[in-house]
Design a protein around this motif. Structure first.
Motif, PDB file in Angstrom:
ATOM      1  N   LEU B 100       0.836  -1.215   0.000  1.00  0.00           N
ATOM      2  CA  LEU B 100       0.000   0.000   0.000  1.00  0.00           C
ATOM      3  C   LEU B 100       0.863   1.254   0.000  1.00  0.00           C
ATOM      4  N   VAL B 101       1.921   1.257   0.834  1.00  0.00           N
ATOM      5  CA  VAL B 101       2.813   2.424   0.917  1.00  0.00           C
ATOM      6  C   VAL B 101       3.490   2.662  -0.434  1.00  0.00           C
ATOM      7  N   LYS B 102       3.933   1.571  -1.062  1.00  0.00           N
ATOM      8  CA  LYS B 102       4.596   1.708  -2.373  1.00  0.00           C
ATOM      9  C   LYS B 102       3.619   2.186  -3.445  1.00  0.00           C
ATOM     10  N   GLU B 103       2.378   1.724  -3.336  1.00  0.00           N
ATOM     11  CA  GLU B 103       1.347   2.137  -4.279  1.00  0.00           C
ATOM     12  C   GLU B 103       1.164   3.654  -4.232  1.00  0.00           C
ATOM     13  N   VAL B 104       1.212   4.209  -3.001  1.00  0.00           N
ATOM     14  CA  VAL B 104       0.955   5.636  -2.817  1.00  0.00           C
ATOM     15  C   VAL B 104       2.213   6.473  -3.015  1.00  0.00           C
ATOM     16  N   TYR B 105       3.370   5.978  -2.483  1.00  0.00           N
ATOM     17  CA  TYR B 105       4.572   6.818  -2.421  1.00  0.00           C
ATOM     18  C   TYR B 105       5.691   6.368  -3.356  1.00  0.00           C
ATOM     19  N   GLY B 106       5.429   5.371  -4.180  1.00  0.00           N
ATOM     20  CA  GLY B 106       6.455   4.924  -5.112  1.00  0.00           C
ATOM     21  C   GLY B 106       7.262   3.748  -4.579  1.00  0.00           C
ATOM     22  N   GLU B 107       8.056   3.156  -5.463  1.00  0.00           N
ATOM     23  CA  GLU B 107       8.752   1.896  -5.177  1.00  0.00           C
ATOM     24  C   GLU B 107       9.761   2.009  -4.021  1.00  0.00           C
ATOM     25  N   HIS B 108      10.383   3.189  -3.854  1.00  0.00           N
ATOM     26  CA  HIS B 108      11.377   3.355  -2.784  1.00  0.00           C
ATOM     27  C   HIS B 108      11.021   4.529  -1.875  1.00  0.00           C
ATOM     28  N   PRO B 109      10.032   4.349  -1.008  1.00  0.00           N
ATOM     29  CA  PRO B 109       9.607   5.450  -0.132  1.00  0.00           C
ATOM     30  C   PRO B 109      10.705   5.776   0.881  1.00  0.00           C
ATOM     31  N   PRO B 110      10.807   7.047   1.308  1.00  0.00           N
ATOM     32  CA  PRO B 110      11.764   7.399   2.370  1.00  0.00           C
ATOM     33  C   PRO B 110      11.520   6.545   3.612  1.00  0.00           C
TER      34      PRO B 110
END
Lengths: 260, 260
Positions: B100-110
């Motif tokens: 879910l986090v990758k879906e929203v913030y991209g493949e390499h989130p901070p």
């Protein structure tokens, strides 16, 4: 050393949703304005065991404990018994309170009313201008009634004794959400570990999406942390800064909106 | 067996009086309407140790624990770490939340955002219609966010699973204070020890001075206790009786005044 406080709100009526708790909101703002560090609020049922347990725990953690509720003449008023139980003290009658009860209810009040004179052994009475009935104090623990008007009148009459050095606060309103600033806040906390830094997202404001609050009892430390944070933030994200390093007592709504 | 619940409200902003706690009032009414017995509310600072201690204590006492607040990406969001600490579990990432986090913030989130995927080891995700992000559940403990709108939407989406047999309530409004009825209430409690009997004085009403509430999950037991109490009370003191033995969910103000 800032006083660490804990509030025990006693009453089934609050836990069962029949009565809204007005005490914890009022006291949290009062304590902040007084410079007292409120560390915990506990809402408890009208039960000797539960109250005793909470008093014992709060006693270990805190320098100042306030209880509200459970001090009338009826069966569900067990706060004095609970405090005594928690501290391993007996319940005794205080001569001054006994005299007050007799003054109001006659020389031989019914046994239920005689309970109004009861205190945990060793408790003292704190009188103040404007109070007909004094406040029962067990060392660092203050016993207040639950009826809001009476509670506030009694608290206001004695609160000056809780006065401590004030907290100072600054606020920053941001047009961005928490995601792009989260790592910046970690950096500031690493550099200023004693700063109280809060980050409050809101989804109901057109003007801003996050409110940051910085607080400290040391004005210069607050100043330095604030300057450091402002320098790290993306400048176009800063909507507004409240620069008044004044003692903090203003209330925001739960969605981060300041009043007025 | 009625479920015993405890609420942990997590957030410095509430303890420091900057934000009013909207959760405990809402949840106390919701739990009552659901038939859940709310036993304690604890408001806690954003600190791993304090949250852990409160979780450990609540775990021993309760069948159902709800936490609110402290689940975002910033440094002051330490609820997951606190729960894990309290239960002696590790903090791990849940693959579904990571996705879910990758879906929203991209493949390499901070890294700060990667924390949004963290759960106490062994926790599960509870999905429901209308929820974009599922609720993190650690056995009997449910983790909710602090932003009121989001919290309520998530709670409402899953609350049917907390449904229990309802509480029934009757109210009696009295023109006299607590003093002349205190011993009567003791007598009723001696005869009906399982009844929930509340006595709430008010000093702001012209019509009545005390509201008595009787509650039970057993309608016939409530009926019997109510009849017994009414027979013992001075008849001319009874201003009004609310006879509706309906599930109780109505709110009174802190001074005992019913709404509307």
């Amino acid at each position: 050393m800032t006083r660490r406080a804990e509030i025990l709100i006693i009453g089934n009526e609050i836990l069962s949703g029949k009565v809204a708790d007005e005490h914890s909101g009022f006291l949290s703002r009062e304590f902040r304005a007084l410079g007292v560090d409120l560390r915990r609020v506990v809402v408890l049922p009208d039960e000797v065991e539960a109250i005793g347990e909470a008093v014992r725990e709060a006693w270990q953690r805190s320098d100042l404990i306030v209880t509200t509720g459970g001090v009338g003449p009826t069966h569900d008023d067990v706060t004095i018994a609970g405090i005594a139980h928690g501290l391993g003290r007996a319940v005794v009658r205080h001569p001054e309170l006994e005299a007050l009860v007799k003054e109001v209810y006659g020389e031989h009040p019914p046994s239920a009313l005689a309970r109004l004179a009861e205190i945990p052994e060793g408790a003292t009475l704190l009188s103040a201008a404007g109070l007909r009935v004094p406040v029962v104090v067990v060392e660092k623990l203050y016993v207040f009634p639950g009826v809001p008007e009476v509670f506030r009148r009694k608290f206001n009459a004695i609160k000056s004794r809780f006065l401590d050095t004030p907290f100072y606060m600054k606020k920053i309103y941001l047009a961005v959400g928490e995601e792009p600033i989260a790592s910046i806040l970690y950096e500031v906390m690493a550099k200023f570990p004693a700063i109280l830094l809060g980050s409050y997202p809101t989804f109901t404001q057109a003007e801003y999406r996050v409110v940051l609050t910085l607080e400290s009892k040391a004005a210069s430390y607050l100043e330095a942390a604030h300057a450091d944070l402002v320098a790290r933030l993306p400048q176009d994200a800063i909507v507004r800064r409240d620069e008044d390093a004044a003692p903090s007592s203003s209330e925001m709504r739960a969605d981060g909106v300041p009043p007025g």
